[in-house]
Design a protein around this motif. Sequence first.
Motif, PDB file in Angstrom:
ATOM      1  N   PHE A  95       4.471  -2.718   8.486  1.00 40.46           N
ATOM      2  CA  PHE A  95       4.740  -1.196   8.730  1.00 40.46           C
ATOM      3  C   PHE A  95       3.170  -0.440   8.767  1.00 40.46           C
ATOM      4  O   PHE A  95       3.285   0.336   9.711  1.00 40.46           O
ATOM      5  N   LYS A  96       2.431  -0.940   7.953  1.00 36.79           N
ATOM      6  CA  LYS A  96       1.123  -0.231   7.999  1.00 36.79           C
ATOM      7  C   LYS A  96       0.376  -0.310   9.435  1.00 36.79           C
ATOM      8  O   LYS A  96      -0.128   0.406   9.640  1.00 36.79           O
ATOM      9  N   ALA A  97       0.361  -1.824   9.836  1.00 38.84           N
ATOM     10  CA  ALA A  97      -0.250  -1.920  11.007  1.00 38.84           C
ATOM     11  C   ALA A  97       0.343  -1.023  12.348  1.00 38.84           C
ATOM     12  O   ALA A  97      -0.244  -0.663  13.135  1.00 38.84           O
ATOM     13  N   SER A  98       1.567  -0.920  12.246  1.00 35.08           N
ATOM     14  CA  SER A  98       2.318  -0.443  13.093  1.00 35.08           C
ATOM     15  C   SER A  98       1.978   1.142  13.117  1.00 35.08           C
ATOM     16  O   SER A  98       1.998   2.070  14.202  1.00 35.08           O
ATOM     17  N   MET A  99       1.939   1.886  12.148  1.00 33.11           N
ATOM     18  CA  MET A  99       1.661   3.217  11.810  1.00 33.11           C
ATOM     19  C   MET A  99       0.159   3.276  12.385  1.00 33.11           C
ATOM     20  O   MET A  99      -0.104   4.613  12.714  1.00 33.11           O
ATOM     21  N   MET A 100      -0.849   2.532  12.164  1.00 30.21           N
ATOM     22  CA  MET A 100      -2.158   2.874  12.400  1.00 30.21           C
ATOM     23  C   MET A 100      -2.531   2.387  13.948  1.00 30.21           C
ATOM     24  O   MET A 100      -3.743   2.583  14.481  1.00 30.21           O
ATOM     25  N   SER A 101      -1.613   1.491  14.393  1.00 32.22           N
ATOM     26  CA  SER A 101      -1.898   1.081  16.007  1.00 32.22           C
ATOM     27  C   SER A 101      -1.882   2.124  16.911  1.00 32.22           C
ATOM     28  O   SER A 101      -0.876   3.141  17.097  1.00 32.22           O
ATOM     29  N   GLY A 102      -3.209   2.559  17.624  1.00 31.55           N
ATOM     30  CA  GLY A 102      -3.121   3.286  18.634  1.00 31.55           C
ATOM     31  C   GLY A 102      -3.239   4.945  18.006  1.00 31.55           C
ATOM     32  O   GLY A 102      -3.345   5.922  18.827  1.00 31.55           O
ATOM     33  N   ARG A 103      -3.268   4.688  16.701  1.00 31.61           N
ATOM     34  CA  ARG A 103      -3.398   6.331  16.292  1.00 31.61           C
ATOM     35  C   ARG A 103      -4.671   6.476  15.346  1.00 31.61           C
ATOM     36  O   ARG A 103      -5.064   5.546  14.791  1.00 31.61           O
ATOM     37  N   ASP A 104      -5.068   7.832  15.527  1.00 30.45           N
ATOM     38  CA  ASP A 104      -6.301   8.128  14.533  1.00 30.45           C
ATOM     39  C   ASP A 104      -5.640   8.711  13.089  1.00 30.45           C
ATOM     40  O   ASP A 104      -5.503   9.629  12.979  1.00 30.45           O
ATOM     41  N   ILE A 105      -5.261   7.711  12.435  1.00 27.51           N
ATOM     42  CA  ILE A 105      -4.588   7.954  10.899  1.00 27.51           C
ATOM     43  C   ILE A 105      -5.498   7.362   9.785  1.00 27.51           C
ATOM     44  O   ILE A 105      -5.780   6.084   9.937  1.00 27.51           O
ATOM     45  N   ASP A 106      -5.796   8.062   9.041  1.00 27.39           N
ATOM     46  CA  ASP A 106      -6.523   7.808   7.743  1.00 27.39           C
ATOM     47  C   ASP A 106      -5.843   6.931   6.805  1.00 27.39           C
ATOM     48  O   ASP A 106      -4.666   7.103   6.588  1.00 27.39           O
ATOM     49  N   GLU A 107      -6.397   5.580   6.869  1.00 23.72           N
ATOM     50  CA  GLU A 107      -5.547   4.666   6.022  1.00 23.72           C
ATOM     51  C   GLU A 107      -5.076   4.996   4.718  1.00 23.72           C
ATOM     52  O   GLU A 107      -3.831   4.634   4.113  1.00 23.72           O
ATOM     53  N   ASP A 108      -5.817   5.981   3.967  1.00 22.14           N
ATOM     54  CA  ASP A 108      -5.562   6.490   2.608  1.00 22.14           C
ATOM     55  C   ASP A 108      -4.169   7.414   2.491  1.00 22.14           C
ATOM     56  O   ASP A 108      -3.659   7.477   1.580  1.00 22.14           O
ATOM     57  N   LEU A 109      -3.964   7.892   3.712  1.00 24.36           N
ATOM     58  CA  LEU A 109      -2.524   8.601   3.862  1.00 24.36           C
ATOM     59  C   LEU A 109      -1.336   7.829   3.961  1.00 24.36           C
ATOM     60  O   LEU A 109      -0.251   8.411   3.791  1.00 24.36           O
ATOM     61  N   ILE A 110      -1.306   6.396   3.971  1.00 28.61           N
ATOM     62  CA  ILE A 110      -0.317   5.651   3.796  1.00 28.61           C
ATOM     63  C   ILE A 110      -0.186   5.187   2.435  1.00 28.61           C
ATOM     64  O   ILE A 110      -0.766   4.283   1.971  1.00 28.61           O
ATOM     65  N   PRO A 111       0.938   5.524   1.909  1.00 26.30           N
ATOM     66  CA  PRO A 111       1.390   5.120   0.342  1.00 26.30           C
ATOM     67  C   PRO A 111       1.607   3.774   0.460  1.00 26.30           C
ATOM     68  O   PRO A 111       2.209   3.214   1.350  1.00 26.30           O
ATOM     69  N   GLY A 112       1.749   3.111  -0.821  1.00 21.79           N
ATOM     70  CA  GLY A 112       2.163   1.792  -0.947  1.00 21.79           C
ATOM     71  C   GLY A 112       3.645   1.874  -1.312  1.00 21.79           C
ATOM     72  O   GLY A 112       4.178   2.969  -1.065  1.00 21.79           O
ATOM     73  N   TRP A 113       4.484   0.855  -0.974  1.00 26.86           N
ATOM     74  CA  TRP A 113       5.692   0.828  -1.081  1.00 26.86           C
ATOM     75  C   TRP A 113       5.976   0.249  -2.569  1.00 26.86           C
ATOM     76  O   TRP A 113       5.080  -0.487  -3.115  1.00 26.86           O
ATOM     77  N   TYR A 114       7.211   0.178  -3.168  1.00 32.02           N
ATOM     78  CA  TYR A 114       7.901  -0.284  -4.473  1.00 32.02           C
ATOM     79  C   TYR A 114       9.238  -0.670  -4.434  1.00 32.02           C
ATOM     80  O   TYR A 114       9.927  -0.056  -3.732  1.00 32.02           O
ATOM     81  N   TYR A 115       9.557  -1.562  -5.257  1.00 28.13           N
ATOM     82  CA  TYR A 115      10.933  -2.005  -5.386  1.00 28.13           C
ATOM     83  C   TYR A 115      10.942  -2.402  -6.846  1.00 28.13           C
ATOM     84  O   TYR A 115      10.178  -3.542  -7.411  1.00 28.13           O
ATOM     85  N   ASP A 116      11.749  -1.741  -7.685  1.00 21.79           N
ATOM     86  CA  ASP A 116      11.809  -1.820  -9.111  1.00 21.79           C
ATOM     87  C   ASP A 116      13.155  -1.999  -9.610  1.00 21.79           C
ATOM     88  O   ASP A 116      14.148  -1.110  -9.378  1.00 21.79           O
ATOM     89  N   SER A 117      13.647  -3.157 -10.089  1.00 21.10           N
ATOM     90  CA  SER A 117      14.991  -3.388 -10.422  1.00 21.10           C
ATOM     91  C   SER A 117      15.068  -3.885 -11.658  1.00 21.10           C
ATOM     92  O   SER A 117      14.527  -5.023 -12.115  1.00 21.10           O
TER      93      SER A 117
END
Length: 221
Positions: A95-117
């Motif tokens: 997901f992170k690679a697809s968001m940054m591919s070909g775009r000028d996006i700051d990596e810090d703007l992509i938050p992490g994921w979580y799953y809590d059960s």
Amino acid sequence: ILVVIVVVGVAYEVLVKWNALPCNYQYVEYRHTYPEDEDTLHQVEWTVSYPIFMRRIYTDEGVEHINSMVEDVAVQDTVSIEDLSVGFVASYKDFKASMMSGRDIDEDLIPGWYYDSKTYVLINGSKLIVTECEIDEYQGGAHGTYGSFFANYDVKTGRKLALDDVFTDTVVVSEAVTKYFVEQYELERDVPLSRQGFFVDEHLLPVTPNFALLPEGVLFT
């Protein structure tokens, strides 16, 4: 011979009575993070905890079946916990690679994921086990999702109880649920719920199969 017969008889009675007591249980906890030294905003975290029930004297198929179903609800899948956690991290990387591919996006703007059960034991009786599984997850987007899932198990057979196993008349149950719902949210009693912004047929809430049998009554979510 008489002594042996008496000892065997007493031992059998003890085993039966002890096995009629509530099960023991201990929690299984699993946590996988990526990367481990990252701050919480950008970290991927996959956590699961749920109980494993054990008979005090000897196990049986009923309890083993309950444990299998508890785990299935907790992880929402049938593959191993390790494979799920690794797959979750891999999906985030894609997901992170697809968001940054070909775009000028700051990596810090992509938050992490979580799953809590987390699965809790609400009732641990000799005949009935009731659990609640709370799941909170985020996989990108504007917000995460969450839910609470109840399960009522017949300890002897290991079956998960359905509405029809508990109630003979679901219409009466629906009427009672609707009555408490109207009181809880202070709605108009004489105005159909369909005219108060709820997508239901006239004035009866559907009876959800997501329910918990508790000492003080039945909880529907």
